[in-house]
Scaffold this motif. Sequence first.
Motif, PDB file in Angstrom:
ATOM      1  N   ASP A 149       1.026  -1.169  -0.091  1.00  0.00           N
ATOM      2  CA  ASP A 149      -0.062  -0.121   0.110  1.00  0.00           C
ATOM      3  C   ASP A 149       0.995   1.064  -0.078  1.00  0.00           C
ATOM      4  O   ASP A 149       0.501   2.217  -0.704  1.00  0.00           O
ATOM      5  CB  ASP A 149      -0.825  -0.080   0.859  1.00  0.00           C
ATOM      6  N   LYS A 150       1.900   1.292   0.813  1.00  0.00           N
ATOM      7  CA  LYS A 150       2.925   2.351   0.809  1.00  0.00           C
ATOM      8  C   LYS A 150       3.594   2.743  -0.629  1.00  0.00           C
ATOM      9  O   LYS A 150       3.606   3.730  -0.859  1.00  0.00           O
ATOM     10  CB  LYS A 150       3.924   2.087   1.849  1.00  0.00           C
ATOM     11  N   LEU A 151       3.821   1.498  -1.159  1.00  0.00           N
ATOM     12  CA  LEU A 151       4.431   1.814  -2.605  1.00  0.00           C
ATOM     13  C   LEU A 151       3.248   2.286  -3.606  1.00  0.00           C
ATOM     14  O   LEU A 151       3.672   2.908  -4.403  1.00  0.00           O
ATOM     15  CB  LEU A 151       4.940   0.463  -2.987  1.00  0.00           C
ATOM     16  N   ALA A 152       2.153   1.610  -3.568  1.00  0.00           N
ATOM     17  CA  ALA A 152       1.164   1.940  -4.430  1.00  0.00           C
ATOM     18  C   ALA A 152       0.645   3.380  -4.124  1.00  0.00           C
ATOM     19  O   ALA A 152       0.601   3.991  -5.184  1.00  0.00           O
ATOM     20  CB  ALA A 152      -0.031   1.131  -4.077  1.00  0.00           C
ATOM     21  N   ALA A 153       0.884   4.003  -2.947  1.00  0.00           N
ATOM     22  CA  ALA A 153       0.772   5.482  -2.837  1.00  0.00           C
ATOM     23  C   ALA A 153       1.744   6.280  -3.459  1.00  0.00           C
ATOM     24  O   ALA A 153       1.346   7.677  -3.838  1.00  0.00           O
ATOM     25  CB  ALA A 153       0.538   5.850  -1.397  1.00  0.00           C
ATOM     26  N   LEU A 154       2.693   5.880  -3.689  1.00  0.00           N
ATOM     27  CA  LEU A 154       3.907   6.838  -4.479  1.00  0.00           C
ATOM     28  C   LEU A 154       3.256   7.058  -5.656  1.00  0.00           C
ATOM     29  O   LEU A 154       3.713   8.011  -6.242  1.00  0.00           O
ATOM     30  CB  LEU A 154       5.113   6.016  -4.569  1.00  0.00           C
ATOM     31  N   ASP A 155       2.620   6.075  -6.348  1.00  0.00           N
ATOM     32  CA  ASP A 155       2.212   6.341  -7.846  1.00  0.00           C
ATOM     33  C   ASP A 155       3.418   6.433  -8.783  1.00  0.00           C
ATOM     34  O   ASP A 155       3.297   7.586  -9.520  1.00  0.00           O
ATOM     35  CB  ASP A 155       1.281   7.376  -7.975  1.00  0.00           C
ATOM     36  N   ARG A 156       4.436   5.674  -8.630  1.00  0.00           N
ATOM     37  CA  ARG A 156       5.749   5.760  -9.409  1.00  0.00           C
ATOM     38  C   ARG A 156       6.251   4.273  -9.650  1.00  0.00           C
ATOM     39  O   ARG A 156       5.842   3.488  -9.039  1.00  0.00           O
ATOM     40  CB  ARG A 156       6.709   6.494  -8.897  1.00  0.00           C
ATOM     41  N   PRO A 157       6.957   4.144 -10.819  1.00  0.00           N
ATOM     42  CA  PRO A 157       7.422   2.692 -11.141  1.00  0.00           C
ATOM     43  C   PRO A 157       8.169   2.280 -10.165  1.00  0.00           C
ATOM     44  O   PRO A 157       8.927   3.034  -9.467  1.00  0.00           O
ATOM     45  CB  PRO A 157       8.397   3.251 -12.349  1.00  0.00           C
ATOM     46  N   VAL A 158       8.293   1.082  -9.929  1.00  0.00           N
ATOM     47  CA  VAL A 158       8.917   0.413  -8.777  1.00  0.00           C
ATOM     48  C   VAL A 158       9.468  -0.749  -9.140  1.00  0.00           C
ATOM     49  O   VAL A 158       9.108  -1.981  -9.658  1.00  0.00           O
ATOM     50  CB  VAL A 158       7.983   0.261  -7.380  1.00  0.00           C
ATOM     51  N   LEU A 159      10.812  -0.880  -8.987  1.00  0.00           N
ATOM     52  CA  LEU A 159      11.841  -2.086  -9.178  1.00  0.00           C
ATOM     53  C   LEU A 159      11.845  -2.649  -7.916  1.00  0.00           C
ATOM     54  O   LEU A 159      12.410  -2.258  -7.003  1.00  0.00           O
ATOM     55  CB  LEU A 159      12.877  -1.844  -9.950  1.00  0.00           C
ATOM     56  N   MET A 160      11.142  -4.135  -7.749  1.00  0.00           N
ATOM     57  CA  MET A 160      11.201  -4.794  -6.535  1.00  0.00           C
ATOM     58  C   MET A 160      12.284  -6.082  -6.977  1.00  0.00           C
ATOM     59  O   MET A 160      12.487  -6.679  -7.678  1.00  0.00           O
ATOM     60  CB  MET A 160       9.899  -5.230  -6.308  1.00  0.00           C
ATOM     61  N   MET A 161      12.819  -6.138  -5.580  1.00  0.00           N
ATOM     62  CA  MET A 161      13.584  -7.395  -5.375  1.00  0.00           C
ATOM     63  C   MET A 161      13.684  -7.856  -4.024  1.00  0.00           C
ATOM     64  O   MET A 161      13.340  -7.210  -2.973  1.00  0.00           O
ATOM     65  CB  MET A 161      15.159  -7.028  -5.898  1.00  0.00           C
ATOM     66  N   GLY A 162      14.232  -9.179  -3.719  1.00  0.00           N
ATOM     67  CA  GLY A 162      14.584  -9.690  -2.504  1.00  0.00           C
ATOM     68  C   GLY A 162      13.543 -11.167  -2.389  1.00  0.00           C
ATOM     69  O   GLY A 162      12.962 -11.426  -3.093  1.00  0.00           O
ATOM     70  N   ASP A 163      14.113 -11.816  -1.427  1.00  0.00           N
ATOM     71  CA  ASP A 163      13.566 -13.347  -1.440  1.00  0.00           C
ATOM     72  C   ASP A 163      12.117 -13.241  -1.144  1.00  0.00           C
ATOM     73  O   ASP A 163      11.414 -14.112  -1.344  1.00  0.00           O
ATOM     74  CB  ASP A 163      14.351 -14.082  -0.346  1.00  0.00           C
ATOM     75  N   ALA A 164      11.555 -12.234  -0.598  1.00  0.00           N
ATOM     76  CA  ALA A 164       9.954 -12.183  -0.369  1.00  0.00           C
ATOM     77  C   ALA A 164       9.205 -11.985  -1.638  1.00  0.00           C
ATOM     78  O   ALA A 164       7.907 -12.265  -1.505  1.00  0.00           O
ATOM     79  CB  ALA A 164       9.637 -11.369   0.715  1.00  0.00           C
ATOM     80  N   MET A 165       9.706 -11.879  -2.644  1.00  0.00           N
ATOM     81  CA  MET A 165       9.008 -11.856  -4.037  1.00  0.00           C
ATOM     82  C   MET A 165       8.334 -13.177  -3.993  1.00  0.00           C
ATOM     83  O   MET A 165       7.088 -13.291  -4.743  1.00  0.00           O
ATOM     84  CB  MET A 165       9.925 -11.347  -5.030  1.00  0.00           C
ATOM     85  N   ASP A 166       8.969 -14.206  -4.000  1.00  0.00           N
ATOM     86  CA  ASP A 166       8.516 -15.322  -4.217  1.00  0.00           C
ATOM     87  C   ASP A 166       7.307 -15.783  -3.389  1.00  0.00           C
ATOM     88  O   ASP A 166       6.309 -16.499  -3.914  1.00  0.00           O
ATOM     89  CB  ASP A 166       9.576 -16.724  -3.884  1.00  0.00           C
ATOM     90  N   LEU A 167       7.062 -14.968  -2.440  1.00  0.00           N
ATOM     91  CA  LEU A 167       5.886 -15.396  -1.424  1.00  0.00           C
ATOM     92  C   LEU A 167       4.669 -14.419  -1.654  1.00  0.00           C
ATOM     93  O   LEU A 167       3.599 -14.599  -1.617  1.00  0.00           O
ATOM     94  CB  LEU A 167       6.350 -15.248   0.149  1.00  0.00           C
TER      95      LEU A 167
END
Length: 254
Positions: A149-167
């Motif tokens: 929700d915090k990332l969505a509120a930025l309303d900008r492109p987001v490049l995501m990474m990390g082991d939690a992505m699989d979950l």
Amino acid sequence: MIILGIEAAARCCSTAVWEKGRILAEEKSNAGFTHSETLMPMVARALSLSGKTIDEVDVIALTNGPGSFTGLRIGAASAKGLALGLSKPLLPVGTLEALTFTDHLPGVVRAGVMDARRSQVYCAAYETVDGEETTVLEPDTLSAEEFADKLAALDRPVLMMGDAMDLYRTLFTEKLGKHFHEAPAHLKDLSAAAVCSLAAFKLAEAEKTGTVATVPSDELTIDYLRKPQAVREREEREARAAAAAAASASEGQA
């Protein structure tokens, strides 16, 4: 300047040797939390492959949290042991900052998410503005949905990474929509090469400002971001016991 990088905070344990803007060697293992068995042999192999000796290392860089409590302690103990025995300075870097220290794409927020268990993630977001590293969302421990929700509120492109992505890939995809971008496999996991590169960046910044980025081994601290599980479970038991005692007392007065 030669930097030895150590990363044991995440599932993917690694070591690397950096010199003059180049990663001379890197050793990685993503086979699970066996860092106590693999880390020091990996340090030895990385040094051997780089053609360097531990005596030639100028700085030992390591991630100091958040991450696996056991992994962080193994990494810190290994780095401190080397630093103390060889009189080398330590350069601690934030785990999430190192995880997201990748291509600095203009206008793109780089977000790191690591599995913190109990349906939570260690998370943070950064971006590069006019060549300067900027923190968009401070390192925190949140539910995956709260961070999405915090990332969505930025309303900008987001490049995501990390082991939690699989979950939580589906969750982030749905929440961010067109702004969701996932880093490729070779950038998704934290690496000691990134730790070295970030450490070199911090050393250069410290030189510009006349500050000191390193710390002696006895001043190294770990940022867990939350209490150890054993402490949390004890506090939960104590809270339940207190609630039960209060309810019993209330019934006795009725």
